[in-house]
Every structure is written in structure tokens, then in C-alpha cells.
Design an enzyme around this catalytic site. Structure first.
Site, PDB file in Angstrom:
ATOM      1  N   ILE A  14       5.038  -1.925  -8.788  1.00 20.84           N
ATOM      2  CA  ILE A  14       5.489  -3.212  -8.820  1.00 20.84           C
ATOM      3  C   ILE A  14       6.507  -3.078 -10.142  1.00 20.84           C
ATOM      4  CG2 ILE A  14       5.300  -5.593  -9.317  1.00 20.84           C
ATOM      5  CD1 ILE A  14       2.471  -5.271  -7.879  1.00 20.84           C
ATOM      6  N   LEU A  37       2.856   6.894 -18.377  1.00 26.65           N
ATOM      7  CA  LEU A  37       3.097   7.875 -17.158  1.00 26.65           C
ATOM      8  C   LEU A  37       1.770   8.466 -17.016  1.00 26.65           C
ATOM      9  CD1 LEU A  37       6.509   9.472 -18.226  1.00 26.65           C
ATOM     10  CD2 LEU A  37       6.146   7.537 -16.743  1.00 26.65           C
ATOM     11  N   THR A 132      -3.946 -10.831 -11.051  1.00 30.84           N
ATOM     12  CA  THR A 132      -4.139 -10.498  -9.590  1.00 30.84           C
ATOM     13  C   THR A 132      -4.845 -11.767  -8.889  1.00 30.84           C
ATOM     14  OG1 THR A 132      -5.387  -9.254  -8.019  1.00 30.84           O
ATOM     15  CG2 THR A 132      -6.102  -9.108 -10.350  1.00 30.84           C
ATOM     16  N   ASP A 133      -4.915 -11.903  -7.730  1.00 30.13           N
ATOM     17  CA  ASP A 133      -5.755 -12.831  -7.256  1.00 30.13           C
ATOM     18  C   ASP A 133      -7.132 -12.502  -7.167  1.00 30.13           C
ATOM     19  OD1 ASP A 133      -5.609 -10.843  -5.012  1.00 30.13           O
ATOM     20  OD2 ASP A 133      -5.046 -12.064  -3.357  1.00 30.13           O
ATOM     21  N   GLU A 134      -7.464 -11.161  -7.395  1.00 28.76           N
ATOM     22  CA  GLU A 134      -8.785 -10.768  -7.394  1.00 28.76           C
ATOM     23  C   GLU A 134      -9.648 -11.321  -8.453  1.00 28.76           C
ATOM     24  OE1 GLU A 134      -9.421  -6.542  -6.572  1.00 28.76           O
ATOM     25  OE2 GLU A 134      -7.862  -6.354  -5.286  1.00 28.76           O
ATOM     26  N   TYR A 157     -12.493  -3.594 -11.908  1.00 25.68           N
ATOM     27  CA  TYR A 157     -10.910  -3.988 -12.024  1.00 25.68           C
ATOM     28  C   TYR A 157     -10.804  -5.265 -12.081  1.00 25.68           C
ATOM     29  CZ  TYR A 157      -6.435  -4.905 -10.216  1.00 25.68           C
ATOM     30  OH  TYR A 157      -5.097  -5.521 -10.098  1.00 25.68           O
ATOM     31  N   LYS A 161      -9.357  -7.401 -15.338  1.00 26.06           N
ATOM     32  CA  LYS A 161      -7.999  -8.338 -15.200  1.00 26.06           C
ATOM     33  C   LYS A 161      -8.360  -9.860 -15.779  1.00 26.06           C
ATOM     34  CE  LYS A 161      -4.468  -7.542 -14.080  1.00 26.06           C
ATOM     35  NZ  LYS A 161      -2.974  -7.009 -14.705  1.00 26.06           N
TER      36      LYS A 161
HETATM   37  P1  NAD Z   1       0.272   0.847 -10.532  1.00 26.63           P
HETATM   38  O1  NAD Z   1      -1.199   1.520 -10.631  1.00 26.63           O
HETATM   39  O2  NAD Z   1       1.051   1.495  -9.731  1.00 26.63           O
HETATM   40  O3  NAD Z   1       1.106   1.035 -12.038  1.00 26.63           O
HETATM   41  C1  NAD Z   1       0.449   0.799 -13.069  1.00 26.63           C
HETATM   42  C2  NAD Z   1       1.535   1.420 -14.193  1.00 26.63           C
HETATM   43  O4  NAD Z   1       0.989   1.144 -15.496  1.00 26.63           O
HETATM   44  C3  NAD Z   1       1.876   2.937 -14.148  1.00 26.63           C
HETATM   45  O5  NAD Z   1       3.183   3.170 -14.168  1.00 26.63           O
HETATM   46  C4  NAD Z   1       1.155   3.404 -15.064  1.00 26.63           C
HETATM   47  O6  NAD Z   1       1.571   4.776 -15.482  1.00 26.63           O
HETATM   48  C5  NAD Z   1       0.974   2.325 -16.380  1.00 26.63           C
HETATM   49  N1  NAD Z   1       0.053   2.498 -17.405  1.00 26.63           N
HETATM   50  C6  NAD Z   1      -1.533   2.556 -16.833  1.00 26.63           C
HETATM   51  N2  NAD Z   1      -2.189   2.787 -18.130  1.00 26.63           N
HETATM   52  C7  NAD Z   1      -1.262   2.476 -19.109  1.00 26.63           C
HETATM   53  C8  NAD Z   1      -1.328   2.410 -20.449  1.00 26.63           C
HETATM   54  N3  NAD Z   1      -2.608   2.602 -21.053  1.00 26.63           N
HETATM   55  N4  NAD Z   1       0.046   2.202 -21.116  1.00 26.63           N
HETATM   56  C9  NAD Z   1       1.292   2.041 -20.753  1.00 26.63           C
HETATM   57  N5  NAD Z   1       1.336   2.013 -19.291  1.00 26.63           N
HETATM   58  C10 NAD Z   1       0.015   2.530 -18.607  1.00 26.63           C
HETATM   59  O7  NAD Z   1       0.185  -0.713 -10.282  1.00 26.63           O
HETATM   60  P2  NAD Z   1       0.941  -1.862  -9.686  1.00 26.63           P
HETATM   61  O8  NAD Z   1       0.183  -1.984  -8.250  1.00 26.63           O
HETATM   62  O9  NAD Z   1       2.247  -1.717  -9.792  1.00 26.63           O
HETATM   63  O10 NAD Z   1       0.271  -3.221 -10.640  1.00 26.63           O
HETATM   64  C11 NAD Z   1       1.118  -3.570 -11.507  1.00 26.63           C
HETATM   65  C12 NAD Z   1       0.619  -4.802 -12.326  1.00 26.63           C
HETATM   66  O11 NAD Z   1       0.439  -5.955 -11.082  1.00 26.63           O
HETATM   67  C13 NAD Z   1      -0.987  -4.395 -12.601  1.00 26.63           C
HETATM   68  O12 NAD Z   1      -1.387  -5.467 -13.728  1.00 26.63           O
HETATM   69  C14 NAD Z   1      -1.796  -5.199 -11.289  1.00 26.63           C
HETATM   70  O13 NAD Z   1      -3.042  -5.520 -11.705  1.00 26.63           O
HETATM   71  C15 NAD Z   1      -0.811  -6.450 -11.006  1.00 26.63           C
HETATM   72  N6  NAD Z   1      -0.883  -6.699  -9.498  1.00 26.63           N
HETATM   73  C16 NAD Z   1      -0.714  -5.626  -8.460  1.00 26.63           C
HETATM   74  C17 NAD Z   1      -0.914  -6.068  -7.322  1.00 26.63           C
HETATM   75  C18 NAD Z   1      -0.764  -4.939  -6.077  1.00 26.63           C
HETATM   76  O14 NAD Z   1      -0.770  -5.404  -4.846  1.00 26.63           O
HETATM   77  N7  NAD Z   1      -0.488  -3.795  -6.203  1.00 26.63           N
HETATM   78  C19 NAD Z   1      -1.149  -7.394  -6.962  1.00 26.63           C
HETATM   79  C20 NAD Z   1      -1.213  -8.316  -7.856  1.00 26.63           C
HETATM   80  C21 NAD Z   1      -1.351  -7.672  -9.181  1.00 26.63           C
HETATM   81  O1  DAU Z   2      -4.950  -8.722  -4.215  1.00 30.61           O
HETATM   82  C1  DAU Z   2      -4.271  -7.990  -5.181  1.00 30.61           C
HETATM   83  C2  DAU Z   2      -4.811  -6.435  -5.599  1.00 30.61           C
HETATM   84  O2  DAU Z   2      -4.405  -5.690  -4.438  1.00 30.61           O
HETATM   85  C3  DAU Z   2      -4.095  -5.944  -6.504  1.00 30.61           C
HETATM   86  O3  DAU Z   2      -4.694  -6.561  -7.652  1.00 30.61           O
HETATM   87  C4  DAU Z   2      -4.628  -4.473  -6.768  1.00 30.61           C
HETATM   88  O4  DAU Z   2      -3.957  -3.863  -7.968  1.00 30.61           O
HETATM   89  C5  DAU Z   2      -4.512  -3.764  -5.429  1.00 30.61           C
HETATM   90  O5  DAU Z   2      -4.725  -2.407  -5.535  1.00 30.61           O
HETATM   91  C6  DAU Z   2      -5.002  -4.522  -4.379  1.00 30.61           C
HETATM   92  O6  DAU Z   2      -6.136  -4.433  -4.025  1.00 30.61           O
HETATM   93  P1  DAU Z   2      -6.919  -4.063  -2.822  1.00 30.61           P
HETATM   94  O7  DAU Z   2      -8.376  -3.511  -3.205  1.00 30.61           O
HETATM   95  O8  DAU Z   2      -7.024  -5.297  -1.839  1.00 30.61           O
HETATM   96  O9  DAU Z   2      -6.173  -3.036  -2.342  1.00 30.61           O
HETATM   97  P2  DAU Z   2      -6.269  -1.600  -1.492  1.00 30.61           P
HETATM   98  O10 DAU Z   2      -4.831  -1.114  -0.863  1.00 30.61           O
HETATM   99  O11 DAU Z   2      -7.070  -0.808  -2.064  1.00 30.61           O
HETATM  100  O12 DAU Z   2      -7.225  -2.213  -0.332  1.00 30.61           O
HETATM  101  C7  DAU Z   2      -6.857  -2.953   0.752  1.00 30.61           C
HETATM  102  C8  DAU Z   2      -7.987  -3.255   1.806  1.00 30.61           C
HETATM  103  O13 DAU Z   2      -8.211  -1.851   2.464  1.00 30.61           O
HETATM  104  C9  DAU Z   2      -9.422  -3.562   1.151  1.00 30.61           C
HETATM  105  O14 DAU Z   2     -10.016  -4.474   2.011  1.00 30.61           O
HETATM  106  C10 DAU Z   2     -10.084  -2.089   1.090  1.00 30.61           C
HETATM  107  C11 DAU Z   2      -9.719  -1.497   2.453  1.00 30.61           C
HETATM  108  N1  DAU Z   2      -9.477   0.096   2.390  1.00 30.61           N
HETATM  109  C12 DAU Z   2      -8.623   0.485   1.259  1.00 30.61           C
HETATM  110  C13 DAU Z   2      -8.682   1.919   1.225  1.00 30.61           C
HETATM  111  C14 DAU Z   2      -7.720   2.461   0.007  1.00 30.61           C
HETATM  112  C15 DAU Z   2      -9.913   0.669   3.292  1.00 30.61           C
HETATM  113  O15 DAU Z   2     -10.541   0.165   4.330  1.00 30.61           O
HETATM  114  N2  DAU Z   2      -9.800   2.027   3.307  1.00 30.61           N
HETATM  115  C16 DAU Z   2      -9.231   2.594   2.150  1.00 30.61           C
HETATM  116  O16 DAU Z   2      -9.050   4.129   2.171  1.00 30.61           O
END
Ligand code: NAD
Ligand code: DAU
Length: 349
Positions: A14, A37, A132-134, A157, A161
């Protein structure tokens, strides 16, 4: 007024979309991206903007007290968009303490640096925490999460958060630090690390590996295009009210099994494979521990107050997302070598 915006975790999924958006939208602001990184951070995702004059990258760990203070001072930071985190639920089950360290201690360290460096001069400053919504836990068949839903996290996780959200509010209540929080649903789009469901499934189809579905695959997620999230972040950074929370979602719920079947169909079509070819790769595996059943977000507040709405037609945007992974095999290969293989064998034994 020029903003000096510190983005943490800008080399992640993101974060890279947010950095690209803000660098282009606000040429008169300075964007300072700090990222440790880790396995999830990848500067390849930002190659197209790395030479722009309003962009700076600094490799930094958010838990490093002295270095973070020095960054606030050196770049005269006025705004923070805090995305850096350990973000994968499965990894948090294997290694919870690294989540506490980065997500809780790291967030506390950033808040504290802002408090110290900004002192009592909080005017025109903003600390925006991305969550996150989690944190709200798990829904049954009915209902949606909103800003007033009580916290009830289940995984290490989501608990980390939730703790970070509480710390952000504590800094608002105690010190008056100018904060805002958003809680978003599952994002999809380009540059997502293939440990997460959508890019993992695409990658396994390409390499003809089994597609692991946890349990029966009846868990539900609310999918939002990452660019719509980045646009919401941009709006909340500029116009979000201090001390407030905003829920962000796609209004786009899918059962995992239905989503995975759709990805199979779309990917087969894009690869020119026979329809149904990849569905045979689906394998139901042991369920995730503490697996949340359903997430869904009611984003009415954001829609009413800041006129935000998700824009994407899901099947079309999903198809474009899959095409991006197919076109960018160098990016996928770079991030799935080495450490990824170790995690994969640990998680899917
Ligand atoms: P991501 O894992 O792709 O990226 C996380 C980044 O943080 C990476 O570039 C990593 O190198 C950096 N990082 C990790 N530890 C660090 C540290 N100690 N110091 C500095 N940098 C560090 O994650 P994402 O999916 O892009 O999520 C970004 C944010 O959005 C997170 O806070 C996550 O909780 C939140 N979020 C993600 C989702 C989703 O669906 N991916 C949804 C809702 C909220
Ligand atoms: O809801 C927001 C969250 O969404 C973020 O805060 C998290 O950072 C992000 O990783 C994501 O969490 P989820 O656990 O929902 O995402 P994930 O892609 O890991 O899994 C999505 C759904 O798919 C979940 O119900 C678990 C399932 N899954 C996931 C993986 C990786 C499988 O069934 N098989 C898999 O191998």
C-alpha cells in the site's frame, strides 16, 4: 504551506501506491519515505519515481529511537502517514513477537518522536495512523464494522494493530498530539507480496502449484482496490478531523472459494489456458488458527464527510491486477526467491 510528509513503510504494497500518488499530486510538498526493507519492502516498486525532486528514501527501522528522532529533525517533518508494519496474519501466528516489536513499539516510537520534536507547536501538524478492520474481530452472517464497533482482535497481528491504535488515541487524549486513524478492509492491486491470497493464487497458477484454501473456503473478505485506498488516505491526510477514526471498505464481499475460482477463470483466460484448467489445483488445507469468519466495512462516514467512494468494477479491476502480475514476472521472481520459499514450506507443511 509546504508539507514535509514522512511516509513509513513506503516500499511495501500500500505504501508504494501512497508514495507514488502523493509525489505526483503534490510537487510542492516533500515526501520522505522511510522503510526498513524487510522481506516485504521492495524499492523496485518505486523505480519510476525515485529521481523526482520532491522524493527522498531513507532506510530506517521505526523501532530505532535515535534515528527516528533525527529524521523528524533533519527533514522538519510536518505530517506522518504511518503504514510500516508486519502485515501478514499467518506470519504473526509463527512469530508473534516481531509483530509486537514493529507494530506496537515501532508505533509508540514514532508517536513519541512526533511529541518530542513538535513539542507544543502542534498547529498544521498531523500524525495519520493506517490501521485495519481486523481490530474489530469477526462478523457472523449479518452486520458491518463501523467507527463505533468495539475492538475484539483475535490474531497476534490484529492484536498488535489494535494496541497501536490505542496508543495513537492515548497520545491524542494525553498530549493533544494531532492524530487521525483509518481502518481499512482487504486491499488488492499491483505490487502486493505473494504471501497474500490474490497474488499467491495467481503465482501458483502460473507455476502450476497447488492453491491452498484454508478450511472450507467460506470465510468472507471485503476487497478494496489499493488505488481507492490511496485516494482515501490522501483525502484523510488533508481533510480528516483530528482525533477521529474513518472506516474504509470496498462494499465488495467475497467468499474465499468463490474469489479463488474467479481468479482461476480469469488467469486461465489471460494465459490462453483451457477454461477450468487451474481449478483442479485448488486444495483445501488445514484452517488458519483463529481464522476470522467475515469482515465487512460500513464506510458511510467517509462517504458523507469527505465524499469518498470506491470506484472500481471488481471483476475488471481484478483482471487488470492479474494482468499486472503476469506482465511483471521479474518483480514476482525477485520477491519469491529465498526467504519466501522458507516461509512457504513452514506455513503450508
Ligand atoms: P506490507 O507488508 O506490504 O508492507 C509493510 C512495509 O513496512 C514493508 O515495506 C516493510 O519493509 C516495512 N516495515 C516493516 N517493518 C518495518 C520497520 N520495523 N521499520 C520500517 N519499515 C518496516 O504491508 P501492506 O499490506 O502494504 O500494509 C501497510 C499498512 O496498511 C499496514 O500497517 C497494514 O496493517 C495496513 N493495512 C493493510 C491492509 C491490506 O489489505 N494489505 C488493509 C488494511 C490495513
Ligand atoms: O482486512 C485487512 C487485512 O487484510 C490487513 O490488515 C492484512 O494486512 C492483510 O494481510 C489482510 O488480511 P487477511 O488475513 O484477510 O488476508 P490474506 O490475503 O492473508 O487472506 C485472505 C483470506 O484468504 C483469509 O480468509 C485467509 C484466506 N487464505 C489466505 C491464504 C494466504 C487462504 O485460504 N489460503 C491462503 O493461502
Amino acid at each position: 504551506m509546504q508539507r514535509n510528509i514522512l511516509i513509513t513503510g513506503g516500499a511495501g504494497f500500500i505504501g508504494s501506491h501512497v508514495v507514488r500518488r502523493l509525489v505526483h499530486q503534490y510537487p510542492n510538498d516533500q515526501i520522505i519515505n522511510i522503510d526498513a526493507l524487510t522481506y516485504a519492502g521492495n524499492l523496485m516498486s518505486l523505480q519510476d519515481i525515485q529521481m523526482l525532486p520532491n522524493y527522498t528514501f531513507v532506510k530506517a527501522d521505526i523501532t530505532d529511537e535515535q534515528f527516528i528522532l533525527s529524521i523528524f529533525e533533519k527533514y522538519q517533518i510536518t505530517h506522518v502517514v504511518h503504514l510500516a508494519a508486519e502485515s501478514h496474519v499467518d506470519r504473526s501466528i509463527h512469530d508473534p513477537l516481531s509483530f509486537v516489536k514493529t507494530n506496537v513499539i515501532g508505533t509508540a516510537n514514532l508517536l513519541n518522536a512526533a511529541r518530542i520534536v513538535w513539542k507544543d507547536n502542534f498547529g498544521n501538524k498531523k500524525f495519520y495512523h493506517i490501521s485495519t478492520d481486523e481490530v474489530f474481530g469477526s462478523l457472523g452472517e449479518q452486520g458491518m464494522f463501523s467507527e463505533s464497533t468495539p475492538y475484539n482482535p483475535h490474531s497476534p497481528y490484529s492484536a498488535s494493530k489494535a494496541s497501536s491504535d490505542h496508543l495513537v488515541r492515548a497520545y491524542f487524549d494525553t498530549y493533544g498530539l494531532p492524530v487521525v486513524i483509518s481502518n481499512c478492509s482487504n486491499n488488492y492491486g499491483s505490487h502486493q507480496f505473494p504471501e497474500k491470497l490474490i497474488p499467491l493464487v495467481v503465482n501458483n497458477i502460473v507455476t502450476r502449484k497447488n492453491i491452498p484454501i484454508y478450511g472450507a473456503g467460506n470465510n468472507v473478505r471485503d476487497w478494496l482496490w489499493v488505488e481507492d485506498h490511496a485516494r482515501a488516505i490522501d483525502l484523510i491526510l488533508s481533510e480528516g478531523k483530528l482525533g477521529e477514526t474513518y472506516c474504509i471498505g470496498g462494499n465488495n464481499e467475497w467468499k474465499n472459494i468463490d474469489l479463488v475460482k474467479l481468479i482461476c477463470t480469469l488467469t486461465d483466460e489471460l494465459l490462453g489456458r483451457e477454461n477450468g484448467d487451474s481449478i483442479s489445483l485448488i486444495q483445501h488445507v488445514t484452517d488458519r488458527l483463529g481464522h476470522d469468519q467475515r469482515y465487512a466495512i460500513d464506510a458511510t462516514k467517509l462517504e458523507n464527510e469527505l465524499a469518498w467512494k470506491p470506484t472500481q468494477d471488481f471483476p475488471q479491476a481484478l483482471k487488470e491486477t492479474i494482468q499486472w502480475y503476469l506482465n511483471n514476472q521479474d518483480w514476482v521472481n525477485a520477491v519469491t526467491s529465498g526467504e519466501y520459499q522458507k516461509f512457504y514450506s513452514l506455513n503450508y507443511k
